[in-house]
Design a protein around this motif. Structure first.
Motif, PDB file in Angstrom:
ATOM      1  N   THR A  37       0.607  -1.100   0.113  1.00 15.53           N
ATOM      2  CA  THR A  37       0.522  -0.176   0.222  1.00 15.53           C
ATOM      3  C   THR A  37       0.699   1.485  -0.207  1.00 15.53           C
ATOM      4  O   THR A  37       1.073   2.203  -0.883  1.00 15.53           O
ATOM      5  N   LEU A  38       1.998   1.091   0.229  1.00 17.56           N
ATOM      6  CA  LEU A  38       2.846   2.438   1.169  1.00 17.56           C
ATOM      7  C   LEU A  38       4.209   2.556  -0.029  1.00 17.56           C
ATOM      8  O   LEU A  38       5.087   3.275  -0.065  1.00 17.56           O
ATOM      9  N   GLN A  39       4.046   1.261  -0.569  1.00 16.58           N
ATOM     10  CA  GLN A  39       5.347   1.673  -2.589  1.00 16.58           C
ATOM     11  C   GLN A  39       6.827   1.344  -1.298  1.00 16.58           C
ATOM     12  O   GLN A  39       7.427   1.987  -1.610  1.00 16.58           O
ATOM     13  N   ILE A  40       6.518   0.752  -0.207  1.00 11.30           N
ATOM     14  CA  ILE A  40       7.792   0.714  -0.275  1.00 11.30           C
ATOM     15  C   ILE A  40       8.587  -1.087   0.674  1.00 11.30           C
ATOM     16  O   ILE A  40       7.758  -1.983   0.459  1.00 11.30           O
ATOM     17  N   ASN A  41       9.305  -1.686   1.380  1.00 12.42           N
ATOM     18  CA  ASN A  41      10.351  -2.838   0.722  1.00 12.42           C
ATOM     19  C   ASN A  41      10.508  -3.070   2.913  1.00 12.42           C
ATOM     20  O   ASN A  41      11.498  -3.843   2.251  1.00 12.42           O
ATOM     21  N   TYR A  42      10.488  -2.692   3.106  1.00 10.24           N
ATOM     22  CA  TYR A  42      10.912  -2.279   4.298  1.00 10.24           C
ATOM     23  C   TYR A  42      10.025  -3.091   5.730  1.00 10.24           C
ATOM     24  O   TYR A  42      10.136  -3.652   6.845  1.00 10.24           O
ATOM     25  N   ILE A  43       9.001  -2.825   6.704  1.00  9.59           N
ATOM     26  CA  ILE A  43       7.627  -3.349   7.059  1.00  9.59           C
ATOM     27  C   ILE A  43       8.037  -4.702   7.259  1.00  9.59           C
ATOM     28  O   ILE A  43       8.081  -5.435   8.730  1.00  9.59           O
ATOM     29  N   ARG A  44       7.361  -5.270   6.171  1.00 13.20           N
ATOM     30  CA  ARG A  44       7.308  -6.891   6.515  1.00 13.20           C
ATOM     31  C   ARG A  44       8.551  -7.350   7.042  1.00 13.20           C
ATOM     32  O   ARG A  44       8.743  -8.510   8.025  1.00 13.20           O
ATOM     33  N   THR A  45       9.746  -6.549   6.524  1.00 13.90           N
ATOM     34  CA  THR A  45      11.468  -7.174   6.768  1.00 13.90           C
ATOM     35  C   THR A  45      11.742  -6.998   8.526  1.00 13.90           C
ATOM     36  O   THR A  45      11.890  -8.456   8.562  1.00 13.90           O
ATOM     37  N   THR A  46      11.578  -6.027   8.392  1.00 12.09           N
ATOM     38  CA  THR A  46      11.178  -5.869  10.291  1.00 12.09           C
ATOM     39  C   THR A  46      10.483  -6.820  10.771  1.00 12.09           C
ATOM     40  O   THR A  46      10.650  -6.745  11.930  1.00 12.09           O
ATOM     41  N   VAL A  47       9.028  -6.948  10.413  1.00 13.38           N
ATOM     42  CA  VAL A  47       8.092  -7.712  11.100  1.00 13.38           C
ATOM     43  C   VAL A  47       8.467  -8.750  11.457  1.00 13.38           C
ATOM     44  O   VAL A  47       8.621 -10.137  12.611  1.00 13.38           O
ATOM     45  N   ILE A  48       9.313  -9.321  10.083  1.00 16.74           N
ATOM     46  CA  ILE A  48       9.876 -11.231  10.475  1.00 16.74           C
ATOM     47  C   ILE A  48      11.357 -11.288  10.799  1.00 16.74           C
ATOM     48  O   ILE A  48      11.500 -11.874  12.248  1.00 16.74           O
ATOM     49  N   ILE A  49      11.795 -10.192  11.046  1.00 15.66           N
ATOM     50  CA  ILE A  49      12.568  -9.938  11.812  1.00 15.66           C
ATOM     51  C   ILE A  49      12.632 -10.289  13.540  1.00 15.66           C
ATOM     52  O   ILE A  49      13.398 -10.924  14.488  1.00 15.66           O
ATOM     53  N   ALA A  50      11.821  -9.276  13.967  1.00 14.37           N
ATOM     54  CA  ALA A  50      11.506  -9.108  14.959  1.00 14.37           C
ATOM     55  C   ALA A  50      10.785 -10.867  15.164  1.00 14.37           C
ATOM     56  O   ALA A  50      10.809 -10.686  16.547  1.00 14.37           O
ATOM     57  N   LEU A  51      10.093 -10.871  14.821  1.00 17.62           N
ATOM     58  CA  LEU A  51       9.461 -12.464  15.354  1.00 17.62           C
ATOM     59  C   LEU A  51      10.266 -13.485  15.205  1.00 17.62           C
ATOM     60  O   LEU A  51      10.507 -14.463  15.983  1.00 17.62           O
ATOM     61  N   ILE A  52      11.643 -13.225  14.426  1.00 18.32           N
ATOM     62  CA  ILE A  52      12.067 -13.981  13.831  1.00 18.32           C
ATOM     63  C   ILE A  52      12.567 -14.167  15.636  1.00 18.32           C
ATOM     64  O   ILE A  52      13.178 -15.367  16.103  1.00 18.32           O
ATOM     65  N   VAL A  53      13.629 -13.081  16.281  1.00 12.02           N
ATOM     66  CA  VAL A  53      13.994 -12.907  17.396  1.00 12.02           C
ATOM     67  C   VAL A  53      13.139 -13.605  18.275  1.00 12.02           C
ATOM     68  O   VAL A  53      13.944 -13.986  19.012  1.00 12.02           O
ATOM     69  N   ASN A  54      12.131 -13.150  18.669  1.00 10.76           N
ATOM     70  CA  ASN A  54      10.647 -13.441  19.681  1.00 10.76           C
ATOM     71  C   ASN A  54      11.042 -15.308  19.857  1.00 10.76           C
ATOM     72  O   ASN A  54      11.053 -15.470  20.908  1.00 10.76           O
TER      73      ASN A  54
END
Length: 144
Positions: free
Chosen positions: A90-107
């Motif tokens: 929607t925002l035409q960016i490419n980092y929210i998904r990656t950031t969320v995935i990295i946070a979940l990986i750390v969790n």
């Protein structure tokens, strides 16, 4: 019988493809997250059933939810990845998904290390201290 086997295989393949595409594709970070989720789930069951380190199965409610609750949690985590991916689109960016995935990986990694500790695996003090700091920070953030 062979036709039924083929049909079931095709349905599983189409469903899996649809799910992975809705999560943004089968990238290395998503593969890592799903791998860690599976490891965490299996280790959690091992801690409960083999090492008897949890009272989750001592109560009737725990007995019914011992597998269902973690699977629901993992499903919601994947739903959050889907939301993050849709925000990226929607925002035409490419980092929210990656950031969320990295946070979940750390969790998931923290949970895996905790389970390993319950199984008797020893870790360097630096790692256990780092986990304690992350847990305290998470608890403080939740209280706000």
């Amino acid at each position: 019988m062979e036709k039924l086997k083929e049909l079931i295989s095709e349905l599983i393949g189409v469903t899996g493809t649809a799910i992975v595409r809705s999560l943004g594709g089968w990238s290395a970070d998503l593969q890592t997250l799903i791998t860690f989720m599976v490891i965490d789930f299996v280790m959690g069951l091992a801690v409960i059933f083999i090492f008897k380190k949890s009272n989750a199965i001592e109560t009737e409610a725990g007995e019914n939810n011992v597998c269902f609750r973690p699977l629901c949690k993992k499903s919601v985590m994947l739903l959050i990845v889907l939301i993050a991916y849709r925000l990226d689109l929607t925002l035409q960016i490419n980092y929210i998904r990656t950031t969320v995935i990295i946070a979940l990986i750390v969790n998931e990694l923290i949970s895996i290390i905790e389970y390993a500790g319950l199984m008797g695996v020893k870790f360097p003090k630096v790692i256990t201290n780092a986990i304690d700091i992350l847990k305290k920070k998470t608890e403080e953030d939740e209280e706000k």
